[in-house]
Design an enzyme around this catalytic site. Structure first.
Site: not given
Length: 319
Positions: A126, A150
């Site tokens: 990501s 995350y």
């Protein structure tokens, strides 16, 4: 070629699976139907795939060691690991669950790849790994400055992959996705949420001053990058990272304005402070992806939003 896709019922996973089946490959998909959003939505993502003889589906959790005893895990050539617990903001509430799904789950898959002597392992990372690094556009060797659990879980998984690449000769390719959107996008993500709320005369939660910037990347371009990572013969190292972005930024305020123009209706804005874990700006340097993956994003934000709108209208039967 036999290709395993984890998280296959998701937005990116199902889109990739459809493309690979179209290209004549055999796809073996795994998904645990995590309750982050409705199972019915994920099942609809799989509807077309379930009609194909080249697609096999297994419901299960990649963290469960027993899962790998299933026969679909035999004779796999390449792994595409897209399964993850998603979302920056929810990770602030349950960071342990994010580490378990995103890091431990990756270890279990890598153990499987080691046992089966699988040579290429594609991992969905990501853009959030760059965090608050102010020096955009970010290059793959830019300093990682995560500001959410995350993002940290994705960095952990990348690091684990690097170890397995070194120890067991598994080519681990980490693809850092930049704000992917398009038909089938998750309903919790901004573009989908904004279309839904404007169409239904509901207020949009508008965080900050509208001057946060994102590098929005259309799903077809992401799939092109994934295909490059799967089949490129120019990947000559066991551990490599690539940015998959559009290399263009748009502000939150501009995004909302564009959606208003497409719908023909003004948004109702509920102004709120900036959220913890959100970064101010994202932008990808894609030179390495262009060189090694032949990656060349072609979809402008206006075109991509129009495509999303057509899909949304079809799904929601709006005239």
């Amino acid at each position: 070629m036999n290709i395993l896709i984890t998280g296959v019922a998701g937005f990116i996973g199902s889109s990739l699976a459809e493309k690979l089946v179209e290209l004549g490959h055999s796809v073996f998909g795994v998904d645990n139907f995590d309750t982050f959003y409705k199972k019915e939505t994920k099942l609809s993502n799989l509807h077309n795939l379930m009609q194909s003889a080249n697609f096999t589906f297994l419901e299960g959790d990649i963290c469960n060691k027993e899962l790998y005893k299933n026969k679909i895990f035999k004779h796999i050539d390449i792994v595409v690991h897209l399964a993850a617990r998603a979302g920056v903001r929810p990770s602030l509430e349950i960071p342990d669950k994010y580490y378990e799904s995103n890091a431990i789950g990756t270890i279990e898959l890598l153990e499987f790849a080691k046992r089966e002597k699988i040579k290429r392992f594609i991992f969905a990372s990501s853009s959030s790994v760059y965090g608050k690094n102010p020096n955009s556009p970010w290059k793959e060797d830019s300093e990682l400055m995560p500001i959410s659990p995350y993002a940290a879980s994705k960095i952990s998984a990348e690091s684990i992959g690097k170890v397995y690449a070194h120890l067991y000769n598994i080519q681990f390719i980490a693809l850092r996705f930049f704000t992917v959107y398009g038909p089938k996008q998750r309903p919790d993500l901004a573009i989908h949420k904004f279309f839904h709320k404007i169409y239904n005369d509901q207020a949009i939660d508008f965080y900050g001053d509208g001057k946060t910037y994102r590098d929005y990347t259309y799903i077809d371009d992401i799939i092109h990058g994934l295909i490059g990572a799967l089949f490129s013969e120019e990947l000559n190292e066991n551990f490599m990272c690539f940015n998959l972005g559009n290399n263009k930024q748009i502000s939150l305020a501009e995004l909302v304005t564009n959606i208003e123009k497409i719908i023909g209706k003004k948004a109702i804005l509920n102004y709120l402070p900036e959220q913890q874990g959100d970064v101010r700006s994202t932008c990808a340097d894609i030179n390495n992806s262009a060189k090694y993956l032949k990656y060349n994003p072609k979809t402008a934000i206006e075109e991509g939003l129009q495509s999303f709108n057509k899909w949304y209208l079809t799904q929601n039967k709006i005239n």
